[in-house]
Design a protein around this motif. Structure first.
Motif, short mmCIF file in Angstrom:
data_model
loop_
_atom_site.label_atom_id
_atom_site.label_comp_id
_atom_site.label_asym_id
_atom_site.label_seq_id
_atom_site.Cartn_x
_atom_site.Cartn_y
_atom_site.Cartn_z
N ILE A 353 0.84 -1.20 0.00
CA ILE A 353 0.00 0.00 0.00
C ILE A 353 0.87 1.25 0.00
N VAL A 354 1.92 1.24 0.82
CA VAL A 354 2.86 2.37 0.83
C VAL A 354 3.48 2.55 -0.55
N GLY A 355 3.84 1.42 -1.18
CA GLY A 355 4.44 1.48 -2.51
C GLY A 355 3.54 2.16 -3.53
N PHE A 356 2.25 1.86 -3.48
CA PHE A 356 1.35 2.48 -4.45
C PHE A 356 1.01 3.92 -4.08
N GLY A 357 1.03 4.22 -2.78
CA GLY A 357 0.89 5.61 -2.38
C GLY A 357 2.05 6.45 -2.91
N VAL A 358 3.24 5.89 -2.80
CA VAL A 358 4.43 6.55 -3.34
C VAL A 358 4.35 6.65 -4.86
N ALA A 359 3.76 5.63 -5.50
CA ALA A 359 3.59 5.65 -6.96
C ALA A 359 2.74 6.83 -7.39
N ILE A 360 1.68 7.11 -6.64
CA ILE A 360 0.82 8.26 -6.97
C ILE A 360 1.59 9.57 -6.78
N LEU A 416 12.11 -1.52 -3.48
CA LEU A 416 10.97 -1.67 -4.39
C LEU A 416 10.07 -0.43 -4.35
N ILE A 417 9.91 0.16 -3.17
CA ILE A 417 9.12 1.39 -3.05
C ILE A 417 9.79 2.53 -3.81
N ILE A 418 11.11 2.64 -3.68
CA ILE A 418 11.85 3.67 -4.41
C ILE A 418 11.71 3.45 -5.91
N SER A 419 11.81 2.18 -6.34
CA SER A 419 11.68 1.88 -7.77
C SER A 419 10.27 2.18 -8.26
N SER A 420 9.27 2.01 -7.39
CA SER A 420 7.90 2.33 -7.76
C SER A 420 7.74 3.83 -7.98
N PHE A 421 8.35 4.62 -7.10
CA PHE A 421 8.33 6.08 -7.27
C PHE A 421 9.00 6.47 -8.58
N LEU A 422 10.18 5.90 -8.84
CA LEU A 422 10.93 6.22 -10.05
C LEU A 422 10.13 5.85 -11.30
N TYR A 423 9.56 4.66 -11.30
CA TYR A 423 8.79 4.20 -12.45
C TYR A 423 7.61 5.13 -12.73
N ASN A 424 6.91 5.53 -11.69
CA ASN A 424 5.68 6.31 -11.87
C ASN A 424 5.91 7.80 -12.06
N CYS A 425 7.15 8.25 -11.95
CA CYS A 425 7.42 9.65 -12.28
C CYS A 425 8.15 9.75 -13.62
#
Length: 543
Positions: A353-360, A416-425
């Motif tokens: 959930i934190v990962g997808f929050g970071v993705a947004i 993985l959370i950092i990579s999610s942020f990077l991917y979604n920006c």
């Protein structure tokens, strides 16, 4: 005398044959199109927002259909880590533990994607034949009935069939909103609105994960039936919205319904802006469309692989496949992956959930990057950073496999959370932007379908590999899987450097001309284009 472009339909017919409302303009002043092209370049972000408030609203509304795809994609992968679902459909492995076998994980994970392959091919035909609005309506109505199969599935076989059938209308949602967003917005807004499509995908995923976390403590069949049933909410909301949405003016021009296109542009724009000329704006659409017809009149799937369109199509295929190659499958299985890495199930859900929050948040940050850097610059550099992150994940997987320390799973989850942020920006939202800006207007729908179809195939392959890579009953690579996706990142970097162009600040007509001149991808940003001279020259050659 002003230069003019004679409008010749791709399939010339008499006015009676074209149907009601079809009005063909025999000539359009090229200077009008040139003026509209210049206005596109002069329009600032804030001016565009004041000019196109309704266009922005309808683009956001139509793009919200993608929430369903994000929700369904994440739902199945998350169910693999849901204890009640595991016990109901899985096999006993040890103690009081159950697992969905790797083979069934593969079938369920790819079922929706297989259906999407069929839906995508239908989308390319239906959207150009009947329009974007009717295509989305058709998909939403069909989904209402298909949810029943998932909801009442008594076994994995029925659930896989339900996933395949459900994937067909999802295929309609994958390309249609992206093209619609580009075609009803001015040049300076198209990156933001096509980026928003990725927001919707992330919204759907975080809703699925949050809902699954909410029913985690349930031990009855409603632990997995409620998440399936929630999908009925989307059609109820979306059908009325789509029904009242305007059609794309570019699609109306391609259908030679110029007066209707003019009326739509008037509805999408604010009458308070007296400097905006609707006629010239539509003239640019007509000139661009007819220029493409003079260069190549074909509008079939085959045409996407002919002449200069081959390069454009292959570039789009590569960009979409990079979505898989950069490690997205690993993030897609993040809940299950973190569970296998040693985190408690509840904490694995919380981290996801934190990962997808970071993705947004990453999606919002992408809007900060867009005016500062070119699309190509952001895209290539983000792939380099993703390569480093995947190396780090794989590196942590080596000691983690030999140690019971809880610090390793937390460190891996953080990466993985950092990579999610990077991917979604960067990579994620720019995929929609680049692949909507690269193709010609005539082949936009079909080119995007082919590219997305290729992505679906790559997803199926990854969907076969990833469960075996992570499942303890199969290869059991764990976090060392990061090395595999680091290799995919390296391939992506090389491809992006040589083939991904810079469409920022280029109108559709200018992109057509740059590709026709075979301009190298690295030189798009500095290339100059004379619209009138080029279009008039091609017309004279045809004459």
């Amino acid at each position: 005398m002003a230069s003019t472009l004679t409008s010749v339909p791709s399939n010339p017919k008499s006015k009676d044959q074209l149907g009601d409302g079809a009005i063909i303009h025999e000539s359009v002043p090229l200077e009008d199109a040139q003026d509209a092209n210049a206005q596109e370049h002069d329009l600032t972000f804030w001016e565009a927002l004041r000019l196109y408030p309704k266009g922005v609203f309808w683009s956001i509304a139509m793009s919200s259909a993608v929430i369903m795809e994000g929700y369904d994609t994440k739902l199945i992968g998350t169910l693999f880590a849901q204890p009640t679902f595991q016990k109901q459909y899985g096999v006993h492995v040890k103690g009081n533990s159950y697992q969905i076998t790797a083979a069934w994980q593969t079938g369920l994970g790819n079922g929706s994607t297989v259906g999407q392959l069929m839906g995508l091919l239908l989308a390319g035909y239906l959207s150009e034949r009947f329009g974007f609005r009717r295509t989305l309506l058709c998909g939403m109505v069909s989904i209402i009935g298909l949810i029943f199969i998932q909801f009442f599935a008594p076994n994995l076989i029925v659930l896989v069939v339900g996933q395949i059938l459900f994937g067909i209308p999802l295929g309609l949602f994958q390309t249609t909103p992206v093209i619609y967003a580009l075609e009803i917005s001015p040049m300076c807004l198209r990156a933001y609105l096509t980026n928003y499509v990725n927001f919707c995908w992330a919204f759907g995923q975080i809703i699925a994960t949050g809902l699954m976390r909410g029913v985690l403590s349930r031990t009855d069949e409603w632990a997995y039936r409620i998440p399936f049933g929630v999908q009925w909410v989307w059609p109820v909301i979306m059908i009325p919205i789509i029904y009242f949405a305007p059609e794309s003016p570019w699609w109306l021009v391609r259908k030679d319904r110029v007066e209707e296109a003019r009326a739509v542009v008037q509805k999408l724009t604010s009458p308070a802006n007296v400097n905006f000329d609707v006629d010239k704006n539509v003239a640019l659409m007509v000139v661009t469309t007819e220029y493409e017809r003079m260069v190549s009149s074909t509008t079939s799937y085959k045409g996407c692989f002919e002449g200069v369109n081959l390069r454009r199509t292959l570039t789009m295929i590569g960009i979409y496949c990079i979505q898989t190659l950069n490690g997205n499958p690993l993030r897609g299985f993040s809940t299950y992956f973190l569970q296998q890495a040693g985190l408690p199930t509840s904490q694995a859900f919380n981290m996801t959930i934190v990962g997808f929050g970071v993705a947004i948040l990453g999606g919002f940050f992408s809007w900060v990057l867009l005016p500062l850097f070119g699309r190509r610059t952001i895209y290539v550099n983000s792939l380099v950073l993703m390569f480093i992150l995947m190396i780090l994940v794989g590196g942590l997987g080596i000691p983690q496999a030999e140690s019971a320390k809880t610090t390793y799973p937390w460190a891996i989850g953080s990466l993985l959370i950092i990579s999610s942020f990077l991917y979604n920006c960067s990579i994620g939202p720019l995929t929609n932007t680049l692949c909507s800006e690269i193709p010609s207007a005539l082949l936009r729908s079909k080119s995007l379908v082919i590219a997305r179809w290729s992505y679906a195939v790559s997803t199926i392959i990854a969907g076969i590999l990833t469960p075996y890579q992570l499942n303890p009953t199969a290869w059991n690579w764990g976090a060392k899987t990061g090395f595999f996706w680091a290799g995919g990142c390296l391939i992506s970097i090389v491809f992006a450097f040589f083939y991904v162009p810079e469409p920022k600040g280029k109108t559709t007509a200018e992109m057509d001309i740059l590709y026709e001149k075979r301009t190298p991808a690295r030189h798009f940003s500095k290339a100059e284009v004379d619209l009138v001279q080029t279009v008039a020259g091609v017309e004279n050659e045809k004459v």
